[in-house]
Design a protein around this motif. Structure first.
Motif, PDB file in Angstrom:
ATOM      1  N   THR A  91     -27.138  12.178  47.962  1.00 58.30           N
ATOM      2  CA  THR A  91     -27.813  11.027  47.364  1.00 58.30           C
ATOM      3  C   THR A  91     -28.661  11.458  46.170  1.00 58.30           C
ATOM      4  OG1 THR A  91     -29.553  11.299  49.022  1.00 58.30           O
ATOM      5  CG2 THR A  91     -27.854   9.653  49.475  1.00 58.30           C
ATOM      6  N   GLU A  92     -29.259  12.629  46.244  1.00 57.51           N
ATOM      7  CA  GLU A  92     -30.008  13.190  45.110  1.00 57.51           C
ATOM      8  C   GLU A  92     -29.196  14.334  44.529  1.00 57.51           C
ATOM      9  OE1 GLU A  92     -32.601  11.948  43.808  1.00 57.51           O
ATOM     10  OE2 GLU A  92     -33.052  10.449  45.333  1.00 57.51           O
ATOM     11  N   TRP A  93     -28.195  13.990  43.725  1.00 61.19           N
ATOM     12  CA  TRP A  93     -27.268  15.009  43.226  1.00 61.19           C
ATOM     13  C   TRP A  93     -27.940  15.988  42.270  1.00 61.19           C
ATOM     14  CZ3 TRP A  93     -25.820  15.586  38.052  1.00 61.19           C
ATOM     15  CH2 TRP A  93     -26.208  14.563  37.195  1.00 61.19           C
ATOM     16  N   PHE A 152     -21.696  21.590  23.752  1.00 61.64           N
ATOM     17  CA  PHE A 152     -22.103  20.569  24.710  1.00 61.64           C
ATOM     18  C   PHE A 152     -21.179  20.587  25.922  1.00 61.64           C
ATOM     19  CE2 PHE A 152     -23.755  18.683  20.761  1.00 61.64           C
ATOM     20  CZ  PHE A 152     -25.056  18.385  21.156  1.00 61.64           C
ATOM     21  N   ILE A 153     -21.779  20.519  27.103  1.00 64.80           N
ATOM     22  CA  ILE A 153     -21.002  20.352  28.335  1.00 64.80           C
ATOM     23  C   ILE A 153     -21.663  19.249  29.156  1.00 64.80           C
ATOM     24  CG2 ILE A 153     -20.263  22.773  28.364  1.00 64.80           C
ATOM     25  CD1 ILE A 153     -22.313  23.300  30.548  1.00 64.80           C
ATOM     26  N   GLY A 154     -20.961  18.760  30.163  1.00 65.44           N
ATOM     27  CA  GLY A 154     -21.484  17.672  30.977  1.00 65.44           C
ATOM     28  C   GLY A 154     -21.573  18.034  32.450  1.00 65.44           C
ATOM     29  N   TYR A 155     -22.464  17.351  33.150  1.00 64.99           N
ATOM     30  CA  TYR A 155     -22.576  17.448  34.607  1.00 64.99           C
ATOM     31  C   TYR A 155     -22.553  16.031  35.168  1.00 64.99           C
ATOM     32  CZ  TYR A 155     -23.974  22.343  34.075  1.00 64.99           C
ATOM     33  OH  TYR A 155     -23.997  23.678  33.774  1.00 64.99           O
ATOM     34  N   VAL A 156     -21.756  15.813  36.212  1.00 65.81           N
ATOM     35  CA  VAL A 156     -21.625  14.462  36.759  1.00 65.81           C
ATOM     36  C   VAL A 156     -21.218  14.526  38.227  1.00 65.81           C
ATOM     37  CG1 VAL A 156     -19.179  14.242  36.096  1.00 65.81           C
ATOM     38  CG2 VAL A 156     -20.595  12.191  36.321  1.00 65.81           C
TER      39      VAL A 156
END
Length: 417
Positions: free
Chosen positions: A246-248, A218-222
């Motif tokens: 604004t729309e990442w 598992f990895i994350g994007y933020v």
């Protein structure tokens, strides 16, 4: 889509410290077990960690029509792990120092690791008491020390393992026991040093790579501090994906597509962290319940005969529940602004607003019921997942054997086969 979380290669790290904190620091530590890559499991884990008002939604596409209306705080991506080619220099970004990031030091802790790496970088998310204290205590630590703090946190480990199958917990304990015994054996009888001229390693063959155990991760994007980050606990630091807008999601889509193409298979799971649907639906229902009370106080006598009879009959049962707690911060402000608008209405406008209120209230109540049904189903799945069936099957087979039925069933099975 991958249906389960999996093991990941992680370094073993030890440290010495003295004293104990109220945050549940366990100097001995323990294993993390495999948990499923399931929205209900991750939502429950987040709430067990004291982080309220969020839920996880599984995404089946990353196109704007499937994601943008959800307004995700971050993403959790599960994929079949392979060794990456990023070099340490890839992570030398001064901006990454402001990102809360922890290395993964325990096998199978990647689910909790990814959740914390993402949520600790979301300023709009309310972190619960224990996790707020944990974040504050670790803010000045290095990624390795943060990872060690996660590994040694009884609170995080118990919340994580409470969602694992009993067999997976036993497997995690068996792995750590085997690893410890092998390490002691090597320490007692060390192998002779290899010949310096001899080649000590070789590149694995294609056949060896194919037969290697499947390892999911598992990895994350933020979005954080003006940029979008990939947070992988097995890498040395956060990896910048691009400048946040604004729309990442428009920034992260190419990175996800690249990663999917790179590993060349379709066994992926993508979860979006979004605002809790129950909290939103409950607030909406409460909003219309209060709207109805305000309107009826402002309407003249005899208004009941001037509105839709079907709606009038529905309203009697629809709004009979007592006042419920609210969850969203802007609820009071929104309600106050609406109350002022109602005061300025004439009687005809108020009657029309009452009918709209009843219709909206019916839709909001249905949404709340759907969320309660979903929660009940998830709880049932949790009970099935974490219940230990082994004692039952052991006793069942034993009784069959004692009563002389097992041999007959085995013969019948052999004949069928």
């Amino acid at each position: 889509m991958a249906s389960s979380s999996t093991t990941s290669t992680a370094a073993a790290t030890t440290t010495e410290s003295s004293g104990s904190q109220n945050t549940g620091i366990d100097l001995v530590g323990g294993p993390f077990a495999v948990i499923e890559s399931d929205p209900g499991v991750f939502t429950t884990l987040t709430r067990k960690l004291g982080i309220k008002g969020l839920e996880f939604v599984e995404l089946y596409d990353i196109e704007p029509w499937a994601v943008d209306h959800l307004h995700p705080h971050g993403l959790i991506f599960c994929f079949l792990w392979r060794k990456d080619t990023h070099r340490p220099g890839t992570f030398d970004d001064p901006a990454s120092e402001r990102v809360w990031f922890a290395n993964q030091l325990s096998d199978d802790a990647c689910a909790s690791q990814a959740i914390l790496n993402v949520l600790f970088n979301c300023p709009d998310v309310k972190i619960g008491g224990e996790m707020a204290y944990f974040k504050e205590e670790t803010k000045d630590m290095s990624p390795v020390m943060r990872g060690l703090a996660i590994s040694n946190s009884t609170i995080i480990r118990e919340a994580h393992n409470s969602l694992a199958r009993p067999a997976d917990i036993c497997g995690a304990i068996n792995v750590i026991t085997t690893t410890t015994l092998e390490a002691k054996k090597k320490k007692r009888s060390p192998d002779p040093p290899p010949n310096k001229r001899a080649k000590t390693s070789k590149k694995p063959t294609k056949k060896e790579e194919e037969t290697e155990d499947e390892v999911y991760h598992f990895i994350g994007y933020v979005p954080a501090n003006g940029k979008v980050w990939e947070l992988d606990g097995l890498k040395s630091g956060p990896l910048e994906v691009g400048e946040a807008t604004t729309e990442w999601m428009n920034v992260v889509r190419p990175a996800l597509r690249t990663k999917m193409r790179k590993y060349g298979h379709i066994q992926f799971s993508l979860l979006a962290i979004v605002d809790g649907a129950f909290e939103t639906a409950s607030d909406e229902w409460e909003y219309w319940k209060r709207e109805r009370r305000v309107l009826e106080r402002q309407l003249d006598a005899g208004w009941e005969g001037l509105v839709d009879p079907a709606l009038r009959d529905s309203a009697a049962s629809l709004f009979e529940e007592d006042t419920c707690p609210t969850y969203l911060e802007n609820f009071g402000k929104r309600r106050m602004r609406r109350d002022k608008e109602i005061i300025d209405m004439d009687q005809e406008q108020r009657r029309m607003a009452w009918e709209v209120c009843v219709k909206k209230g019916m839709a909001a109540r249905d949404a709340v019921q759907q969320e309660l049904t979903k929660a009940a189903e998830q709880n049932t799945e949790h009970i099935k997942r974490t219940h230990d069936y082994e004692p039952f099957f052991t006793e069942f087979i034993t009784r069959l054997n004692n009563e002389g039925h097992l041999a007959q069933l085995m013969k019948k099975y052999d004949c069928i086969r």
